[in-house]
Write a protein that holds these residues in place. Structure first.
Motif, PDB file in Angstrom:
ATOM      1  N   ARG A  76       0.835  -1.193   0.000  1.00 15.55           N
ATOM      2  CA  ARG A  76       0.000   0.000   0.000  1.00 15.55           C
ATOM      3  C   ARG A  76       0.879   1.256   0.000  1.00 15.55           C
ATOM      4  O   ARG A  76       2.043   1.213   0.372  1.00 15.55           O
ATOM      5  N   ALA A  96       3.282   4.271  -0.175  1.00 20.77           N
ATOM      6  CA  ALA A  96       4.631   4.503  -0.690  1.00 20.77           C
ATOM      7  C   ALA A  96       5.320   3.206  -1.080  1.00 20.77           C
ATOM      8  O   ALA A  96       6.083   3.167  -2.054  1.00 20.77           O
ATOM      9  N   ARG A 144       3.946   0.449  -2.246  1.00 20.28           N
ATOM     10  CA  ARG A 144       3.401   0.001  -3.534  1.00 20.28           C
ATOM     11  C   ARG A 144       3.981   0.849  -4.666  1.00 20.28           C
ATOM     12  O   ARG A 144       4.328   0.324  -5.733  1.00 20.28           O
ATOM     13  N   LYS A 145       4.101   2.155  -4.430  1.00 18.16           N
ATOM     14  CA  LYS A 145       4.657   3.045  -5.441  1.00 18.16           C
ATOM     15  C   LYS A 145       6.096   2.676  -5.754  1.00 18.16           C
ATOM     16  O   LYS A 145       6.503   2.641  -6.930  1.00 18.16           O
ATOM     17  N   GLU A 146       6.889   2.371  -4.715  1.00 18.82           N
ATOM     18  CA  GLU A 146       8.283   1.988  -4.925  1.00 18.82           C
ATOM     19  C   GLU A 146       8.367   0.693  -5.725  1.00 18.82           C
ATOM     20  O   GLU A 146       9.187   0.563  -6.637  1.00 18.82           O
ATOM     21  N   ILE A 192       6.217  -0.527  -7.882  1.00 17.47           N
ATOM     22  CA  ILE A 192       5.846  -0.275  -9.273  1.00 17.47           C
ATOM     23  C   ILE A 192       6.993   0.401 -10.019  1.00 17.47           C
ATOM     24  O   ILE A 192       7.277   0.083 -11.176  1.00 17.47           O
ATOM     25  N   GLU A 193       7.685   1.322  -9.342  1.00 20.44           N
ATOM     26  CA  GLU A 193       8.818   2.007  -9.959  1.00 20.44           C
ATOM     27  C   GLU A 193       9.951   1.018 -10.264  1.00 20.44           C
ATOM     28  O   GLU A 193      10.584   1.083 -11.330  1.00 20.44           O
TER      29      GLU A 193
END
Length: 204
Positions: free
Chosen positions: A119, A121, A123-125, A127-128
């Motif tokens: 979830r 940050a 999850r964002k990391e 995906i990056e």
């Protein structure tokens, strides 16, 4: 100064032990049902020692996925060393990716299917990191297109997405004692790509 290198080696070893053990538990029990205490026990560590390395279970999952993508990137990069032909680079990268999928099955399984548990940050990391790895494939396909080795009507982005999806799915059904060897699968994938997408060179 001489003490710094051994400390780094021990830390890396500890990382491998924790993440390999966590990957096995996450695959067998599911990420949500696995506790940090169980991960610590599997590593023969006290919960406090594990907490010193990773403050949350989510941090373990993120680093596990980070290590998985590091290994995937290294495998593909090394497969292309000293290879100048972009078509051959793609063929070798496909085989390297397949080998990585089946030789690190627990970690790869978690990498492929548990990222949805992340979830915010984290999850964002993730995906990056995933996008960075997929960019390697995008670059290879773009180079092939520039060289005229791929048909002009092929959508490179869609090819990358569907191609990696098909390769990744091998991790869910491959059996080293089954009907198809890893070489069989790699050869078949290349046969499909080479006959349908890759434009034959004038020499051939």
């Amino acid at each position: 100064m001489s003490t710094k290198r051994p400390i780094k080696q021990v830390d890396q070893l500890g990382r491998e032990v924790v993440l390999t053990s966590a990957a096995r538990l996450f695959r067998d029990q599911g990420y949500e049902r696995t506790t940090v205490k169980e991960v610590a026990k599997a590593c023969n560590m006290l919960p406090g020692s594990l907490h010193y390395r990773y403050q949350t279970k989510e941090a373990i999952l993120v680093d596990l996925m980070r290590l998985g993508l590091e290994r995937a990137t290294l495998a593909v990069t090394e497969a292309c060393v000293n290879v100048s032909d972009p078509v051959e680079q793609l063929r070798r990268s496909i085989n390297a990716h397949l080998k990585m999928l089946v030789t690190g099955s627990d970690m790869v399984y978690v990498l492929l299917f548990e990222w949805r548990s992340l979830r915010g940050a984290a999850r964002k990391e993730m995906i990056e990191l995933r996008d960075r790895y997929e960019a390697l494939w995008g670059a290879m396909l773009s180079l092939l297109a520039q060289k005229g080795a791929i048909r002009k009507d092929v959508d490179l982005n869609l090819l990358r997405l569907i191609g990696l999806g098909a390769l990744n799915w091998v991790a869910t059904w491959f059996n080293e004692n089954g009907r198809y060897s890893l070489e069989d699968i790699g050869d078949f994938v290349w046969l499909v790509i080479n006959s349908v997408l890759v434009v034959p060179s004038e020499k051939s």
